[in-house]
Write a protein that holds these residues in place. Structure first.
Motif, PDB file in Angstrom:
ATOM      1  N   ALA A  20       4.001  78.029  60.087  1.00  0.00           N
ATOM      2  CA  ALA A  20       3.621  79.411  60.416  1.00  0.00           C
ATOM      3  C   ALA A  20       4.824  80.327  60.581  1.00  0.00           C
ATOM      4  CB  ALA A  20       2.792  79.418  61.695  1.00  0.00           C
ATOM      5  N   ALA A  21       5.996  79.748  60.873  1.00  0.00           N
ATOM      6  CA  ALA A  21       7.148  80.572  61.233  1.00  0.00           C
ATOM      7  C   ALA A  21       7.580  81.507  60.108  1.00  0.00           C
ATOM      8  CB  ALA A  21       8.315  79.670  61.641  1.00  0.00           C
ATOM      9  N   GLY A  22       7.414  81.084  58.855  1.00  0.00           N
ATOM     10  CA  GLY A  22       7.855  81.918  57.745  1.00  0.00           C
ATOM     11  C   GLY A  22       7.148  83.246  57.653  1.00  0.00           C
ATOM     12  N   PHE A  23       5.907  83.291  58.095  1.00  0.00           N
ATOM     13  CA  PHE A  23       5.148  84.538  58.020  1.00  0.00           C
ATOM     14  C   PHE A  23       5.628  85.559  59.047  1.00  0.00           C
ATOM     15  CE2 PHE A  23       2.429  81.256  56.223  1.00  0.00           C
ATOM     16  CZ  PHE A  23       2.034  81.859  55.038  1.00  0.00           C
ATOM     17  N   ALA A  24       6.322  85.091  60.096  1.00  0.00           N
ATOM     18  CA  ALA A  24       6.899  86.008  61.079  1.00  0.00           C
ATOM     19  C   ALA A  24       8.128  86.710  60.528  1.00  0.00           C
ATOM     20  CB  ALA A  24       7.259  85.253  62.356  1.00  0.00           C
ATOM     21  N   ASP A  25       8.784  86.107  59.528  1.00  0.00           N
ATOM     22  CA  ASP A  25       9.893  86.734  58.820  1.00  0.00           C
ATOM     23  C   ASP A  25      11.007  87.168  59.766  1.00  0.00           C
ATOM     24  OD1 ASP A  25      11.173  87.511  56.516  1.00  0.00           O
ATOM     25  OD2 ASP A  25      10.350  89.529  56.537  1.00  0.00           O
ATOM     26  N   ARG A  26      11.469  86.230  60.573  1.00  0.00           N
ATOM     27  CA  ARG A  26      12.547  86.535  61.524  1.00  0.00           C
ATOM     28  C   ARG A  26      13.632  85.479  61.449  1.00  0.00           C
ATOM     29  NH1 ARG A  26       8.112  87.542  65.085  1.00  0.00           N
ATOM     30  NH2 ARG A  26       8.406  85.462  65.980  1.00  0.00           N
ATOM     31  N   GLY A  27      14.853  85.880  61.753  1.00  0.00           N
ATOM     32  CA  GLY A  27      15.963  84.953  61.855  1.00  0.00           C
ATOM     33  C   GLY A  27      16.736  84.787  60.567  1.00  0.00           C
ATOM     34  N   PRO A  28      17.968  84.265  60.680  1.00  0.00           N
ATOM     35  CA  PRO A  28      18.828  84.090  59.505  1.00  0.00           C
ATOM     36  C   PRO A  28      18.404  82.920  58.637  1.00  0.00           C
ATOM     37  CG  PRO A  28      19.891  83.170  61.433  1.00  0.00           C
ATOM     38  CD  PRO A  28      18.625  83.826  61.922  1.00  0.00           C
ATOM     39  N   VAL A  29      18.951  82.877  57.430  1.00  0.00           N
ATOM     40  CA  VAL A  29      18.838  81.728  56.538  1.00  0.00           C
ATOM     41  C   VAL A  29      20.262  81.263  56.254  1.00  0.00           C
ATOM     42  CG1 VAL A  29      18.137  80.910  54.262  1.00  0.00           C
ATOM     43  CG2 VAL A  29      16.660  82.489  55.524  1.00  0.00           C
ATOM     44  N   PHE A  30      20.446  79.940  56.259  1.00  0.00           N
ATOM     45  CA  PHE A  30      21.786  79.363  56.122  1.00  0.00           C
ATOM     46  C   PHE A  30      21.950  78.730  54.739  1.00  0.00           C
ATOM     47  CE2 PHE A  30      20.567  79.304  60.567  1.00  0.00           C
ATOM     48  CZ  PHE A  30      21.681  79.875  61.181  1.00  0.00           C
ATOM     49  N   LEU A  31      23.031  79.075  54.070  1.00  0.00           N
ATOM     50  CA  LEU A  31      23.328  78.504  52.761  1.00  0.00           C
ATOM     51  C   LEU A  31      24.270  77.313  52.863  1.00  0.00           C
ATOM     52  CD1 LEU A  31      23.846  81.794  50.704  1.00  0.00           C
ATOM     53  CD2 LEU A  31      21.734  80.514  51.111  1.00  0.00           C
ATOM     54  N   GLY A  32      24.689  76.950  54.059  1.00  0.00           N
ATOM     55  CA  GLY A  32      25.570  75.815  54.268  1.00  0.00           C
ATOM     56  C   GLY A  32      25.564  75.432  55.732  1.00  0.00           C
ATOM     57  N   GLY A  33      26.436  74.499  56.076  1.00  0.00           N
ATOM     58  CA  GLY A  33      26.504  74.027  57.451  1.00  0.00           C
ATOM     59  C   GLY A  33      25.508  72.915  57.720  1.00  0.00           C
ATOM     60  N   ALA A  34      25.531  72.425  58.950  1.00  0.00           N
ATOM     61  CA  ALA A  34      24.633  71.359  59.389  1.00  0.00           C
ATOM     62  C   ALA A  34      24.488  71.475  60.897  1.00  0.00           C
ATOM     63  CB  ALA A  34      25.181  69.988  59.003  1.00  0.00           C
ATOM     64  N   ASP A  35      23.638  70.632  61.494  1.00  0.00           N
ATOM     65  CA  ASP A  35      23.421  70.746  62.938  1.00  0.00           C
ATOM     66  C   ASP A  35      24.650  70.348  63.740  1.00  0.00           C
ATOM     67  OD1 ASP A  35      23.392  67.979  62.736  1.00  0.00           O
ATOM     68  OD2 ASP A  35      21.403  67.723  63.609  1.00  0.00           O
ATOM     69  N   ASP A  49      22.070  87.065  57.241  1.00  0.00           N
ATOM     70  CA  ASP A  49      21.544  87.620  58.491  1.00  0.00           C
ATOM     71  C   ASP A  49      21.758  89.127  58.522  1.00  0.00           C
ATOM     72  OD1 ASP A  49      20.454  87.853  60.985  1.00  0.00           O
ATOM     73  OD2 ASP A  49      22.200  87.099  62.071  1.00  0.00           O
ATOM     74  N   PRO A  50      20.710  89.902  58.225  1.00  0.00           N
ATOM     75  CA  PRO A  50      19.372  89.415  57.880  1.00  0.00           C
ATOM     76  C   PRO A  50      19.306  88.991  56.419  1.00  0.00           C
ATOM     77  CG  PRO A  50      19.403  91.797  57.811  1.00  0.00           C
ATOM     78  CD  PRO A  50      20.772  91.376  58.293  1.00  0.00           C
ATOM     79  N   ARG A  64       8.151  86.435  53.130  1.00  0.00           N
ATOM     80  CA  ARG A  64       7.116  86.344  54.163  1.00  0.00           C
ATOM     81  C   ARG A  64       6.038  85.348  53.715  1.00  0.00           C
ATOM     82  NH1 ARG A  64       6.038  89.589  58.612  1.00  0.00           N
ATOM     83  NH2 ARG A  64       7.562  91.134  57.924  1.00  0.00           N
ATOM     84  N   GLN A  65       6.401  84.087  53.736  1.00  0.00           N
ATOM     85  CA  GLN A  65       5.490  82.989  53.418  1.00  0.00           C
ATOM     86  C   GLN A  65       6.036  81.723  54.050  1.00  0.00           C
ATOM     87  OE1 GLN A  65       5.657  81.565  49.195  1.00  0.00           O
ATOM     88  NE2 GLN A  65       6.809  83.471  48.842  1.00  0.00           N
ATOM     89  N   SER A  66       5.259  80.663  53.963  1.00  0.00           N
ATOM     90  CA  SER A  66       5.620  79.428  54.657  1.00  0.00           C
ATOM     91  C   SER A  66       6.976  78.891  54.223  1.00  0.00           C
ATOM     92  CB  SER A  66       4.534  78.370  54.425  1.00  0.00           C
ATOM     93  OG  SER A  66       4.771  77.219  55.190  1.00  0.00           O
ATOM     94  N   PRO A  87      18.201  90.118  44.979  1.00  0.00           N
ATOM     95  CA  PRO A  87      17.780  90.290  46.373  1.00  0.00           C
ATOM     96  C   PRO A  87      17.219  91.690  46.596  1.00  0.00           C
ATOM     97  CG  PRO A  87      20.002  89.374  46.251  1.00  0.00           C
ATOM     98  CD  PRO A  87      19.658  89.850  44.884  1.00  0.00           C
ATOM     99  N   ASP A  88      16.142  91.754  47.355  1.00  0.00           N
ATOM    100  CA  ASP A  88      15.536  93.036  47.781  1.00  0.00           C
ATOM    101  C   ASP A  88      15.855  93.236  49.249  1.00  0.00           C
ATOM    102  OD1 ASP A  88      13.966  95.252  48.332  1.00  0.00           O
ATOM    103  OD2 ASP A  88      12.122  94.067  48.490  1.00  0.00           O
ATOM    104  N   THR A  89      16.697  94.202  49.553  1.00  0.00           N
ATOM    105  CA  THR A  89      17.110  94.446  50.945  1.00  0.00           C
ATOM    106  C   THR A  89      16.424  95.657  51.560  1.00  0.00           C
ATOM    107  OG1 THR A  89      18.999  95.770  50.167  1.00  0.00           O
ATOM    108  CG2 THR A  89      19.355  93.396  50.529  1.00  0.00           C
ATOM    109  N   ALA A  90      15.512  96.270  50.830  1.00  0.00           N
ATOM    110  CA  ALA A  90      14.837  97.477  51.345  1.00  0.00           C
ATOM    111  C   ALA A  90      13.597  97.084  52.140  1.00  0.00           C
ATOM    112  CB  ALA A  90      14.459  98.394  50.194  1.00  0.00           C
ATOM    113  N   CYS A  91      13.821  96.387  53.253  1.00  0.00           N
ATOM    114  CA  CYS A  91      12.701  95.905  54.061  1.00  0.00           C
ATOM    115  C   CYS A  91      12.100  97.068  54.861  1.00  0.00           C
ATOM    116  CB  CYS A  91      13.172  94.823  55.022  1.00  0.00           C
ATOM    117  SG  CYS A  91      13.851  93.377  54.197  1.00  0.00           S
TER     118      CYS A  91
END
Length: 438
Positions: A345-360, A371-372, A410-412, A434-438
């Motif tokens: 469900a979290a994807g539909f909220a459309d919040r938070g960064p997306v990471f292209l690298g790194g790990a926990d 971000d964003p 804005r999807q799963s 990329p579409d940045t005109a949110c």
């Protein structure tokens, strides 16, 4: 090696460590046959069992075992889900799942064709669950659907190679989906939406720094939903590794070399957060997941003198991990379901960064953080044609947009989409605008 600000899972109490002694675990812990001359079983045996580990189960013996299980039990079904490059079938076995709200567990066995111990553990597990009659196991199967891909790389198995018939590593193909094997598995994950996925492998040791009987690890990708990540780490640290230790095997975290004197970590050589590996892809697709790796090298003079001894040890360690997985799935199903449902469900909220690298355990660099992130990506008709099937297999939806399509975040699959379409992502399928005109 937990994420900053998180509490590390503690070593479980003795009561938790004894989960494998529950009725369900006892039913699953069928001992491996140690001599081919023993009395015939009323249930079928694998070729590996019949030979006491002197050889691995052949494809023909696997086919016969699955057919017998299917005939014997109405709770077992065997489906052909794909065909390899050399024409071999990819079979998915379904066991149990009698209730509509059953929790689904998927076992992916021996993606690398030269790592057969996980496959043997999966075949005997299928047999044991199919022929079980005790009330505890039947109750477990009524509320749990077990899916098993017993031979995830049949062409590699036949050739004794890590890769498939084209020399491709199936476990490095869960983003690009170039192989028939990875495509079939992606369709299963999309259509069956398993809540828990175990990926069974083997490794070559580097004594004395990296030589445990069985290593395990959770998804490290930073895009994993926090609850899915934590539930996966809990599965490894509170269930699988303690159960493996209690079964008499040594255990560690996959990819981490340790000091033979202190037991402390020295360095990490594997087990990163790259999204194309199934261990990480599982979390991006909202499943609690883990990787297990049994030691393929001989451990003793006895194993060097008789390879069958080592083969039996390898399969037993894999079985111990599977037993712990089933205990976890049964005892923590509410926690698992809450984590996976929130992730979807979290994807539909459309919040938070997306990471292209790194790990926990490794922070992403500034250039690896969106971000964003964009609102979505536009694909030309040509680019969409080249990636349409793969996007569909990943469960990504799009809508017409002029001569091409628009893929909204804005999807799963929100945190997966940039890894597929952003030109800065290491393993992207195609270059989206990329579409940045949110």
């Amino acid at each position: 090696m937990t994420r900053p600000g998180r509490t590390r899972a503690r070593r479980p109490s003795a009561g938790v460590r004894c989960l494998i002694l529950t009725a369900v675990a006892a039913a699953l812990a069928v001992a491996l046959v140690t001599a081919p001359s023993e009395a015939a079983h009323t249930t079928p045996r694998t070729g590996f069992e019949a030979a006491a580990g002197a050889r691995w189960t052949t494809p023909g013996e696997e086919r016969s075992l699955l057919a017998a299980a299917d005939r014997h039990s109405g709770r077992v079904g065997v489906d052909r889900i794909g065909t390899t490059g050399q024409g071999r079938p990819l079979r998915l076995v379904r066991i149990g799942g009698g209730r509509p709200a059953a929790l689904t567990v998927l076992l992916v066995c021996s993606q690398h064709g030269d790592e057969p111990a996980g496959r043997e553990a999966c075949l005997t597990t299928i047999r044991d669950l199919a022929y079980a009659t005790d009330p505890a196991t039947l109750a477990f199967l009524s509320r749990t659907e077990i899916l098993v891909l017993p031979t995830a790389n049949p062409d590699g198995l036949a050739a004794g190679t890590r890769g498939n018939a084209d020399g491709l590593d199936v476990n490095r193909d869960h983003i690009a989906l170039r192989t028939a094997e990875a495509r079939a598995l992606a369709a299963v994950i999309r259509d069956r939406t398993p809540e828990v996925i175990e990926d069974l492998h083997e490794y070559s040791a580097t004594p004395p720094y990296y030589d445990r009987d069985l290593y395990a690890l959770w998804p490290r990708n930073l895009n994993a939903d926090e609850r899915v990540h934590d539930a996966s780490e809990r599965l490894v640290e509170r269930y699988v590794r303690p159960a493996v230790l209690d079964a008499g095997f040594s255990s560690g975290r996959y990819g981490v070399w340790t000091d033979p004197l202190t037991g402390g970590p020295l360095k990490q050589t594997a087990g990163d957060g790259q999204e194309r590996i199934l261990r990480n892809t599982t979390a991006l697709k909202h499943a609690v997941g883990l990787l297990v790796e049994s030691r393929a090298d001989a451990l003793s003079e006895a194993e060097r003198a008789d390879p069958a001894v080592g083969r039996r040890r390898r399969v037993r360690s894999q079985r111990a991990a599977l037993t712990a997985l089933f205990s976890y799935a049964d005892e923590e199903r509410d926690r698992i379901r809450a984590a996976t449902e929130r992730s979807r469900a979290a994807g539909f909220a459309d919040r938070g960064p997306v990471f292209l690298g790194g790990a926990d355990n490794e922070a992403a660099g500034p250039e690896e953080i969106l971000d964003p992130p964009p609102c979505g990506y536009r694909l030309t008709a040509e680019r969409y044609a080249g990636a349409r099937d793969e996007l569909a297999l990943h469960g990504v939806t799009s809508r017409p947009d002029g001569d091409g399509v628009y893929v909204t975040l804005r999807q799963s699959a929100r945190r997966l989409i940039p890894l597929l379409l952003d030109r800065r992502a290491t393993y992207h399928l195609t270059n989206g605008q990329p579409d940045t005109a949110c």
